[in-house]
Design a protein around this motif. Sequence first.
Motif, short mmCIF file in Angstrom:
data_model
loop_
_atom_site.label_atom_id
_atom_site.label_comp_id
_atom_site.label_asym_id
_atom_site.label_seq_id
_atom_site.Cartn_x
_atom_site.Cartn_y
_atom_site.Cartn_z
N GLN A 1 0.83 -1.21 0.00
CA GLN A 1 0.00 0.00 0.00
C GLN A 1 0.86 1.26 0.00
O GLN A 1 0.48 2.27 -0.57
CB GLN A 1 -0.92 -0.01 1.22
N GLY A 2 2.03 1.17 0.63
CA GLY A 2 2.93 2.32 0.69
C GLY A 2 3.84 2.43 -0.52
O GLY A 2 4.67 3.35 -0.58
N GLY A 3 3.74 1.49 -1.45
CA GLY A 3 4.56 1.55 -2.66
C GLY A 3 5.93 0.92 -2.53
O GLY A 3 6.74 1.00 -3.46
N ASP A 4 6.22 0.28 -1.39
CA ASP A 4 7.52 -0.36 -1.20
C ASP A 4 7.42 -1.81 -1.69
O ASP A 4 7.30 -2.75 -0.90
CB ASP A 4 7.92 -0.31 0.28
N VAL A 5 7.49 -1.96 -2.99
CA VAL A 5 7.28 -3.27 -3.61
C VAL A 5 8.37 -4.26 -3.21
O VAL A 5 8.11 -5.45 -2.99
CB VAL A 5 7.22 -3.13 -5.14
N ARG A 6 9.58 -3.78 -3.10
CA ARG A 6 10.71 -4.66 -2.76
C ARG A 6 10.51 -5.29 -1.38
O ARG A 6 10.68 -6.50 -1.21
CB ARG A 6 12.00 -3.85 -2.80
N GLN A 7 10.15 -4.47 -0.40
CA GLN A 7 9.92 -4.97 0.94
C GLN A 7 8.71 -5.91 0.96
O GLN A 7 8.73 -6.96 1.62
CB GLN A 7 9.69 -3.80 1.90
N ALA A 8 7.66 -5.52 0.24
CA ALA A 8 6.45 -6.35 0.19
C ALA A 8 6.77 -7.73 -0.38
O ALA A 8 6.32 -8.75 0.16
CB ALA A 8 5.39 -5.66 -0.66
N GLU A 9 7.54 -7.77 -1.46
CA GLU A 9 7.85 -9.06 -2.07
C GLU A 9 8.68 -9.93 -1.13
O GLU A 9 8.46 -11.14 -1.03
CB GLU A 9 8.61 -8.85 -3.38
N GLU A 10 9.60 -9.32 -0.42
CA GLU A 10 10.45 -10.08 0.49
C GLU A 10 9.64 -10.76 1.59
O GLU A 10 9.78 -11.97 1.83
CB GLU A 10 11.49 -9.14 1.12
N VAL A 11 8.77 -10.00 2.26
CA VAL A 11 8.04 -10.58 3.39
C VAL A 11 6.91 -11.50 2.93
O VAL A 11 6.61 -12.51 3.59
CB VAL A 11 7.51 -9.49 4.34
N LEU A 12 6.27 -11.19 1.81
CA LEU A 12 5.19 -12.05 1.33
C LEU A 12 5.72 -13.38 0.81
O LEU A 12 5.08 -14.42 0.98
CB LEU A 12 4.38 -11.33 0.25
N LYS A 13 6.90 -13.36 0.21
CA LYS A 13 7.53 -14.63 -0.20
C LYS A 13 7.89 -15.46 1.03
O LYS A 13 7.71 -16.68 1.04
CB LYS A 13 8.78 -14.36 -1.03
N GLN A 14 8.38 -14.79 2.07
CA GLN A 14 8.70 -15.51 3.30
C GLN A 14 7.44 -16.15 3.89
O GLN A 14 7.49 -17.27 4.40
CB GLN A 14 9.32 -14.55 4.32
N ALA A 15 6.33 -15.42 3.82
CA ALA A 15 5.07 -15.94 4.36
C ALA A 15 4.66 -17.22 3.63
O ALA A 15 4.32 -18.23 4.25
CB ALA A 15 3.97 -14.89 4.24
#
Length: 234
Positions: free
Chosen positions: A42-56
Amino acid sequence: SWAGFGEGEGRRESEQSEGSEFLQAMEDYVREYNRLGRVALQGGDVRQAEEVLKQAVDLVEKDLSHNTALLILSLNNYGCLHKRVGRPQQSLELLSRALSLLPAASQSDCDREGVDLADVLLNTSAALSALGRHGEALSHVERAAQQLAGRVVGGGAEGRDARLLAVALYNTFAEQQKLGLAPESVSSLGRAVAVCEAWLPAKDPLRETVTAAYSRVKGENQQQQQQQQQQQKQ
């Protein structure tokens, strides 16, 4: 001896308790990864989002595959990310898995994890649309709209349900337009306007978008009718 038997039982109970606590901690980690991924996206930080969602997804598939609802949640969020960054095929694969797992998850588990069939259907429709598969996209978004309409009309709806219904109807309109279903698309857009007027504030961005689209489509239809009338007179 009975004393030895009791000690063995106690050890087993302790080990089971520790195992249960470990699984609970892992589930909490996955929930937090999903929360952080949504916030980052939602905040536009795609890199961080991809990292944590892949971990999930990796974590739940490795150690928590018995928690079907949590796996669905993780696949849905990870699928949304892939759609957001322009990978509709990967998005569709993840979301299709989430949809296929839904019948195996109890409603109470889905409620606990925040899993919503309508949400997964909307996301799947968006991925299909991005791939140019508009007939399938329309089918999925219509299913989402039908489910959401039932909740809104039933009186148990929350504001989020009404907002999602407006989105579903607007997306239905868009898919029908792409398929050349003009009369049906105007009807869907009119329903979206009605939902917005009933549930959303006057200055709400979604309501303004839907209302503006409806005015534009009505104007285009009037122009077409006038042109047809002029051609008939000639």
